[in-house]
Scaffold this active site. Structure first.
Site, PDB file in Angstrom:
ATOM      1  CB  CYS A  61      20.693 -16.672-105.953  1.00 32.96           C
ATOM      2  SG  CYS A  61      21.965 -15.453-106.342  1.00 32.96           S
ATOM      3  CB  CYS A 112      25.165 -18.474-107.592  1.00 31.85           C
ATOM      4  SG  CYS A 112      24.307 -18.666-106.016  1.00 31.85           S
ATOM      5  CB  CYS A 136      23.156 -15.195-102.568  1.00 32.44           C
ATOM      6  SG  CYS A 136      23.511 -16.900-103.026  1.00 32.44           S
ATOM      7  CB  CYS A 186      27.117 -15.956-105.625  1.00 32.45           C
ATOM      8  SG  CYS A 186      25.590 -14.991-105.662  1.00 32.45           S
ATOM      9  CB  CYS A 230      12.185  -5.603 -98.133  1.00 29.91           C
ATOM     10  SG  CYS A 230      11.560  -4.423 -99.317  1.00 29.91           S
TER      11      CYS A 230
HETATM   12 ZN    ZN Z   1      23.792 -16.485-105.266  1.00 29.68          ZN
END
Ligand code: ZN
Length: 143
Positions: free
Chosen positions: A52, A55, A100, A103, A123
Site C-alpha cells: 500500500c 501505509c 487497504c 489504512c 484492477c
Molecule cells: Zn494502507
C-alpha cells in the site's frame, strides 16, 4: 474479510494529504482513478511484493499479477485478509470497490472476469501501491 490481526491505522485526510504526493492522495483518499496505461507498474514483471502506497501494508505478491490488457496493474488474488471490499454505486452498475484493510486507502475494483485459479480480476491503481523487488526489505509500516 480483513485479517483481525491487522491493527487499523487511523489518520485524518489532512494528515494523509501532508504525507502523500497529490496524485497518490487523490487516488487513495478521494477515490480517484488514474488514466489507463499510465502506470509504470503495468510492465513490472519482476518477483516481489506490492505494498500500500499509504501505509505500506503488503497487498499483493507478484505471482498473482497478470497482464489483463486493461491498462491497469491487475492481480487474480490479494494477500489474504489484507484488503476489504465495499459496493460502489458511482456508475450505473454496482461495482465492488476494495481498499487497504489497515489504512482504508482506496486501491481499485474487483471484477469476476479474471483468470484461473480464482476467476477474479483486481484492477488496481498503480499510484496506490509501491513495488518492492524480492530481496529488498519491505518498507516499515507507516505509523
Ligand atoms: Zn494502507
Amino acid at each position: 474479510m480483513a485479517d483481525p490481526k491487522i491493527a487499523k491505522l487511523e489518520k485524518s485526510r489532512a494528515e494523509w494529504k501532508k504525507l502523500l504526493p497529490p496524485e497518490r492522495y487523490a487516488v487513495l483518499f478521494e477515490g480517484g482513478t488514474e488514466r489507463p496505461f499510465t502506470s509504470g507498474l503495468n510492465q513490472e514483471k519482476r518477483a516481489g511484493t506490492f505494498v500500500c502506497a499509504a501505509c505500506h501494508l503488503p497487498l499483493f505478491e507478484s505471482v498473482a499479477k497478470y497482464e489483463s490488457g486493461t491498462g491497469w496493474p491487475s492481480f487474480f488474488q490479494p494477500i489474504p485478509g489484507h484488503l476489504e471490499t465495499k459496493r460502489d454505486f458511482k456508475l450505473i452498475l454496482p461495482r465492488t470497490e476494495y481498499h487497504c484493510a489497515r489504512c482504508g486507502g482506496h486501491q481499485g475494483h474487483v471484477f469476476s472476469d479474471g483468470p484461473a485459479p480464482t476467476g477474479q480480476r483486481y484492477c488496481n491503481n498503480g499510484l496506490a501501491v509501491e513495488f518492492v523487488p524480492e530481496g529488498e526489505p519491505l518498507p516499515k509500516l507507516r505509523e
